[in-house]
Design an enzyme around this catalytic site. Structure first.
Site, PDB file in Angstrom:
ATOM      1  N   GLN A  93       0.852  -1.197   0.000  1.00 18.46           N
ATOM      2  CA  GLN A  93       0.000   0.000   0.000  1.00 18.46           C
ATOM      3  C   GLN A  93       0.885   1.244   0.000  1.00 18.46           C
ATOM      4  O   GLN A  93       1.728   1.428   0.870  1.00 18.46           O
ATOM      5  CB  GLN A  93      -0.907   0.009   1.245  1.00 18.46           C
ATOM      6  CG  GLN A  93      -1.851   1.203   1.265  1.00 18.46           C
ATOM      7  CD  GLN A  93      -2.850   1.166   2.432  1.00 18.46           C
ATOM      8  OE1 GLN A  93      -2.737   0.332   3.338  1.00 18.46           O
ATOM      9  NE2 GLN A  93      -3.814   2.069   2.402  1.00 18.46           N
ATOM     10  N   HIS A  99      -8.441   2.254  -0.496  1.00 22.64           N
ATOM     11  CA  HIS A  99      -8.891   2.353  -1.886  1.00 22.64           C
ATOM     12  C   HIS A  99      -8.935   0.969  -2.512  1.00 22.64           C
ATOM     13  O   HIS A  99      -8.058   0.146  -2.279  1.00 22.64           O
ATOM     14  CB  HIS A  99      -7.988   3.286  -2.712  1.00 22.64           C
ATOM     15  CG  HIS A  99      -6.534   2.999  -2.591  1.00 22.64           C
ATOM     16  ND1 HIS A  99      -5.790   3.358  -1.488  1.00 22.64           N
ATOM     17  CD2 HIS A  99      -5.667   2.372  -3.429  1.00 22.64           C
ATOM     18  CE1 HIS A  99      -4.533   2.984  -1.658  1.00 22.64           C
ATOM     19  NE2 HIS A  99      -4.428   2.370  -2.826  1.00 22.64           N
ATOM     20  N   HIS A 101      -8.840  -0.757  -6.139  1.00 23.54           N
ATOM     21  CA  HIS A 101      -8.541  -0.543  -7.556  1.00 23.54           C
ATOM     22  C   HIS A 101      -9.551  -1.332  -8.391  1.00 23.54           C
ATOM     23  O   HIS A 101      -9.791  -2.507  -8.115  1.00 23.54           O
ATOM     24  CB  HIS A 101      -7.152  -1.065  -7.922  1.00 23.54           C
ATOM     25  CG  HIS A 101      -6.019  -0.404  -7.210  1.00 23.54           C
ATOM     26  ND1 HIS A 101      -5.184   0.501  -7.830  1.00 23.54           N
ATOM     27  CD2 HIS A 101      -5.552  -0.526  -5.943  1.00 23.54           C
ATOM     28  CE1 HIS A 101      -4.251   0.902  -6.974  1.00 23.54           C
ATOM     29  NE2 HIS A 101      -4.451   0.295  -5.823  1.00 23.54           N
TER      30      HIS A 101
HETATM   31  P1  AMP Z   1      -1.571   1.523  -3.782  1.00 25.40           P
HETATM   32  O1  AMP Z   1      -0.144   1.297  -4.203  1.00 25.40           O
HETATM   33  O2  AMP Z   1      -2.415   0.279  -3.843  1.00 25.40           O
HETATM   34  O3  AMP Z   1      -1.642   2.218  -2.457  1.00 25.40           O
HETATM   35  O4  AMP Z   1      -2.205   2.475  -4.888  1.00 25.40           O
HETATM   36  C1  AMP Z   1      -2.125   3.853  -4.851  1.00 25.40           C
HETATM   37  C2  AMP Z   1      -2.598   4.361  -6.183  1.00 25.40           C
HETATM   38  O5  AMP Z   1      -2.899   5.748  -6.064  1.00 25.40           O
HETATM   39  C3  AMP Z   1      -1.568   4.245  -7.312  1.00 25.40           C
HETATM   40  O6  AMP Z   1      -2.102   3.415  -8.344  1.00 25.40           O
HETATM   41  C4  AMP Z   1      -1.364   5.688  -7.777  1.00 25.40           C
HETATM   42  O7  AMP Z   1      -1.205   5.805  -9.174  1.00 25.40           O
HETATM   43  C5  AMP Z   1      -2.645   6.354  -7.298  1.00 25.40           C
HETATM   44  N1  AMP Z   1      -2.554   7.784  -7.069  1.00 25.40           N
HETATM   45  C6  AMP Z   1      -1.659   8.445  -6.302  1.00 25.40           C
HETATM   46  N2  AMP Z   1      -1.905   9.776  -6.318  1.00 25.40           N
HETATM   47  C7  AMP Z   1      -3.000   9.961  -7.093  1.00 25.40           C
HETATM   48  C8  AMP Z   1      -3.761  11.107  -7.508  1.00 25.40           C
HETATM   49  N3  AMP Z   1      -3.442  12.335  -7.117  1.00 25.40           N
HETATM   50  N4  AMP Z   1      -4.828  10.917  -8.314  1.00 25.40           N
HETATM   51  C9  AMP Z   1      -5.176   9.665  -8.716  1.00 25.40           C
HETATM   52  N5  AMP Z   1      -4.496   8.549  -8.367  1.00 25.40           N
HETATM   53  C10 AMP Z   1      -3.430   8.686  -7.569  1.00 25.40           C
END
Ligand code: AMP
Ligand code: ZN
Length: 133
Positions: A93, A99, A101
């Protein structure tokens, strides 16, 4: 939480491509640029991950996940979805606001959304005895 990027998107303080929102949840496009239509569904209130999320909030989030998945498959030409979640740093994470996906899928799209595991290291019965509830 004041320094949380997803709280800021939910509050409209940081721009986000909002696909759907209701009173408690928000779905918006992930900016990773890794796969077309990559969507994140979040609760509007700050919850770190599934480990500190109450049942009601999780129900609200999953209701929106279902709603977005139905929209993608009924109205947008997709056939299916992959759902992914990382809860905890050890799980990968990177943003500490819960979140889910959503990766929209089409037959023959060539996307491999399944993690590349290296093979179990322990005997299955031993692990089963350890984790059975
Ligand atoms: P995780 O690694 O599962 O925590 O996923 C975090 C996700 O957030 C990644 O896929 C990023 O590309 C996405 N992310 C980070 N900042 C933003 C943002 N400002 N707008 C949209 N997505 C974001
Ligand atoms: Zn937050």
């Amino acid at each position: 939480m004041s320094d949380c990027i997803f709280c800021k998107i939910a509050a409209g303080e940081v721009p986000g491509r909002k696909v759907f929102e209701d009173e408690h949840t928000l779905a918006f496009l992930d900016i990773a640029g890794d796969v077309d239509g990559h969507i994140l569904v979040i609760p509007k209130r700050h919850v770190k991950n599934i480990l500190d999320c109450d049942g009601e909030t999780l129900t609200q989030v999953m209701r929106t996940v279902k709603r977005v998945a139905d929209h993608l498959t009924k109205n947008c030409g997709y056939d299916g979805v992959n759902l992914l979640n990382a809860s905890g740093e050890s799980a990968g994470q990177s943003v500490p606001h819960l979140h889910i996906h959503i990766v929209p899928r089409k037959a023959g799209d060539g996307i491999d959304a399944w993690p590349k595991f290296e093979g179990a290291k322990r005997e299955i019965e031993e692990v089963f005895r350890e984790i059975v509830m």
